[in-house]
Design a protein around this motif. Structure first.
Motif, mmCIF file in Angstrom:
data_model
loop_
_atom_site.group_PDB
_atom_site.id
_atom_site.type_symbol
_atom_site.label_atom_id
_atom_site.label_comp_id
_atom_site.label_asym_id
_atom_site.label_seq_id
_atom_site.Cartn_x
_atom_site.Cartn_y
_atom_site.Cartn_z
ATOM 1 N N UNK A 356 0.793 -1.219 0.000
ATOM 2 C CA UNK A 356 0.000 0.000 0.000
ATOM 3 C C UNK A 356 0.831 1.277 0.000
ATOM 4 N N UNK A 357 2.136 1.147 0.208
ATOM 5 C CA UNK A 357 2.997 2.325 0.189
ATOM 6 C C UNK A 357 3.242 2.809 -1.226
ATOM 7 N N UNK A 358 3.406 4.116 -1.390
ATOM 8 C CA UNK A 358 3.548 4.691 -2.730
ATOM 9 C C UNK A 358 4.812 5.535 -2.892
ATOM 10 N N UNK A 359 5.716 5.515 -1.934
ATOM 11 C CA UNK A 359 6.848 6.437 -1.962
ATOM 12 C C UNK A 359 8.159 5.804 -2.408
ATOM 13 N N UNK A 360 8.238 4.501 -2.521
ATOM 14 C CA UNK A 360 9.484 3.829 -2.888
ATOM 15 C C UNK A 360 9.585 3.706 -4.406
ATOM 16 N N UNK A 361 10.493 4.439 -5.049
ATOM 17 C CA UNK A 361 10.574 4.397 -6.513
ATOM 18 C C UNK A 361 11.079 3.076 -7.060
ATOM 19 N N UNK A 362 11.584 2.207 -6.175
ATOM 20 C CA UNK A 362 12.104 0.913 -6.623
ATOM 21 C C UNK A 362 11.063 -0.192 -6.569
ATOM 22 N N UNK A 363 9.835 0.125 -6.184
ATOM 23 C CA UNK A 363 8.784 -0.879 -6.157
ATOM 24 C C UNK A 363 8.532 -1.411 -7.574
ATOM 25 N N UNK A 364 8.297 -2.720 -7.708
ATOM 26 C CA UNK A 364 7.973 -3.265 -9.036
ATOM 27 C C UNK A 364 6.789 -2.565 -9.690
ATOM 28 N N UNK A 365 5.867 -2.064 -8.882
ATOM 29 C CA UNK A 365 4.725 -1.340 -9.433
ATOM 30 C C UNK A 365 5.183 -0.191 -10.326
ATOM 31 N N UNK A 366 6.265 0.455 -9.939
ATOM 32 C CA UNK A 366 6.781 1.578 -10.716
ATOM 33 C C UNK A 366 7.777 1.152 -11.786
ATOM 34 N N UNK A 367 8.507 0.064 -11.571
ATOM 35 C CA UNK A 367 9.643 -0.262 -12.438
ATOM 36 C C UNK A 367 9.368 -1.340 -13.476
ATOM 37 N N UNK A 368 8.305 -2.117 -13.301
ATOM 38 C CA UNK A 368 8.010 -3.212 -14.225
ATOM 39 C C UNK A 368 7.503 -2.650 -15.544
ATOM 40 N N UNK A 369 8.278 -2.802 -16.606
ATOM 41 C CA UNK A 369 7.896 -2.277 -17.920
ATOM 42 C C UNK A 369 7.522 -3.388 -18.901
#
Length: 561
Positions: A356-369
């Motif tokens: 549920x956290x949204x501040x870590x830029x290394x989360x797969x949610x942000x990095x999975x392309x």
């Protein structure tokens, strides 16, 4: 007499699991054209002349242009599904895209009479095509979802896809090479975002489609879409609404203060004690309200009503319309998340911070392309063209969700997901989108808008309260008592008469419009390459809608509003 009745099964909720199996449940929800939960294969399919046809889930591939502004870039494989079960020469071709989702599984319902598309095809002797939207599922111009690739992922490119498809596809039916839009009427239909795409396409490509059907069409791009929660507040049980409002107001008060003990106790109450950012904690509680989006008229024992029962039923007694009050509401809500297992349902085996956290830029949610990552593809459209950020209501207005979450919260997620595209949080070009595709100002012929009073997306549709828009024979607006895209399903069962009336009105409109259609060179349907240059939106202003009327000023009657 139109012989069908409505909707036995609820729709499946939006699948928010990412490619790596980890859910991320603290971001805005896409509108989501529903996948019907009763969509089982119907067995052998035969045409009206007795020809045995391929099963509905037979997949076909079309060579679509990567870039309609530069056809020399080549083509990619775009998936589609098709049936001519009810087709007779001279009948229309109905075209639909499920929109912002992998299109697998949609064919068994939307090619059949379980859906309004099949009912129209049956009535009009037509065939039906489902096409997968670019950058969703396996229909990808580029084999990744990096920002550099997603520059080809725009509303305008999607519109050009539809035009290029109907002008160039050879459908797998006997006269499939003679169905360009100058020779045969095409009907565009869809729900939710794809309903909006129906309207936007007919605005952008006048005279290309003979008719359109737009269910729960979110035609107006809106940045701060706090009104997403208004139909929920208006139609959920009054006691549950009262207690959620008082509880979330208190949570905001605690989280805005400096009492660290009280803050930690509040986080612990929901099993979120390890989470760092208070806006993430408060924002996560929106999930209980987002569960409303999967409701339909026959929904029973749904997760949303489990939540309300947990808050409002005490010792076998239900609270009055005023609710039980703050103390009980807070404790019951916390228990629902912890002892009731809601947090486990959301996060599976992931920690609350990872889930549920949204501040870590290394989360797969942000990095999975990788491809087939629907939320990433949708976020690109959100961050660039439509907004729809589902936030707390302004101060002074009742709110079901935290006011600690405002547009900068979600726009920061855009920047984290696409850092190479956004050096700072983006300015979403909603003015350009509404200018180019007319939004609430759409006034075109032969498009039927079908909406539901209980739809959380209602306030972005042509039935948003306060709009001074008249339903006309050329542009009818059907308003039933349904939820999101309730009118798309025509599966047998107990009918909601208001939704049934909307469907009957739509079928009558289609019959009238298609009877008037004539082949004409004016349709410019020859098989030609895509245009050399695009005609997408530009950032200019637009006329504001009329002042909003209170709900009581609107009729909740059946059929065409």
């Amino acid at each position: 007499m139109l012989g069908f009745v409505l909707l036995v099964a609820s729709f499946l909720a939006i699948d928010v699991a990412q490619a790596d199996g980890r859910p991320h449940l603290n971001m805005i929800r896409p509108p989501g054209m529903p996948l019907m939960s009763d969509s089982q294969p119907l067995g052998p399919v035969t045409s009206r002349n007795g020809t045995v046809l391929p099963p509905f889930n037979q997949t076909y591939w079309f060579d679509q242009l990567i870039d309609h502004n530069n056809p020399s870039r080549g083509t990619f494989k775009q998936r589609f599904w098709h049936t001519w079960q009810f087709y007779e020469p001279g009948g229309p071709v109905l075209l639909m895209t499920p929109g912002e989702v992998n299109a697998d599984g949609y064919a068994d319902s939307y090619l059949s009479t379980k859906a309004i598309s099949g009912q129209i095809a049956q009535q009009q002797n037509g065939s039906v095509v489902i096409i997968e939207h670019r950058f969703y599922g396996l229909s990808n111009p580029i084999n990744d979802l990096k920002a550099e690739s997603l520059k080809y992922h725009t509303i305008q490119q999607a519109i050009e896809d539809l035009e290029y498809f109907i002008k160039n596809v050879i459908l797998p039916q006997p006269d499939g090479d003679r169905l360009t839009p100058d020779k045969a009427p095409w009907v565009l239909f869809g729900g939710s975002y794809s309903g909006a795409l129906t309207s936007w396409t007919m605005v952008n490509k006048p005279d290309l489609f003979a008719a359109g059907y737009a269910s729960s069409a979110v035609v107006e791009a809106i940045l701060n879409f706090w009104r997403y929660f208004e139909p929920i507040r208006e139609h959920m049980p009054a006691n549950c609404s009262a207690d959620v409002q008082v509880a979330i107001s208190h949570i905001d008060e605690v989280f805005s203060g400096d009492n660290k003990t009280a803050i930690q106790e509040m986080k612990d109450l929901f099993g979120l004690g390890e989470m760092t950012h208070l806006d993430d904690v408060a924002g996560a509680l929106r999930n209980n309200l987002w569960d409303w989006q999967s409701l339909q008229p026959t929904s029973q024992n749904s997760l949303f009503y489990e939540f309300c029962d947990a808050l409002e039923v005490k010792d076998g007694v239900s609270a009055s319309a005023e609710g039980w009050g703050l103390e009980h509401a807070l404790q019951a809500w916390g228990n629902f998340w912890t002892e009731g297992g809601y947090l486990q349902r959301l996060c599976r085996n992931n920690s609350p911070e990872a889930c549920l956290g949204t501040y870590d830029p290394n989360q797969p949610f942000y990095t999975d392309t990788s491809i087939d990552n629907n939320l990433r593809s949708w976020m690109w459209i959100v961050c660039n063209e439509v907004g729809y950020l589902q936030e707390g209501a302004p101060k002074g207005h009742p709110s079901l969700v935290t006011r600690l979450v405002q547009p900068p919260y979600d726009l920061r997620q855009c920047q984290l997901m696409f850092p190479e595209a956004f050096e700072k949080p983006p300015k979403v070009d909603i003015k350009g989108t509404n200018k180019a595709y007319k939004g609430w100002d759409v006034r075109i012929e032969n498009i039927f808008f079908a909406n539901g009073m209980r739809d959380p997306w209602r306030e972005a549709t042509m039935s948003a309260e306060g709009l001074d828009v008249k339903s006309t024979p050329e542009q009818p607006i059907g308003l039933g008592d349904g939820f999101h895209c309730s009118d798309l399903s025509t599966a047998s069962g107990l009918a909601d008469p208001t939704i049934l009336a909307v469907q009957q009105a739509a079928l009558a409109s289609m019959k009238r419009w298609l009877a008037d259609w004539k082949p004409s060179a004016a349709h410019d349907g020859a098989r030609v390459p895509a245009p050399a240059s695009g005609s997408g939106p530009k950032p200019e202003g637009r006329t504001k809608p009329a002042p909003r009327k209170p709900l009581s000023a609107w009729s909740k009657g059946a059929g065409v509003a």
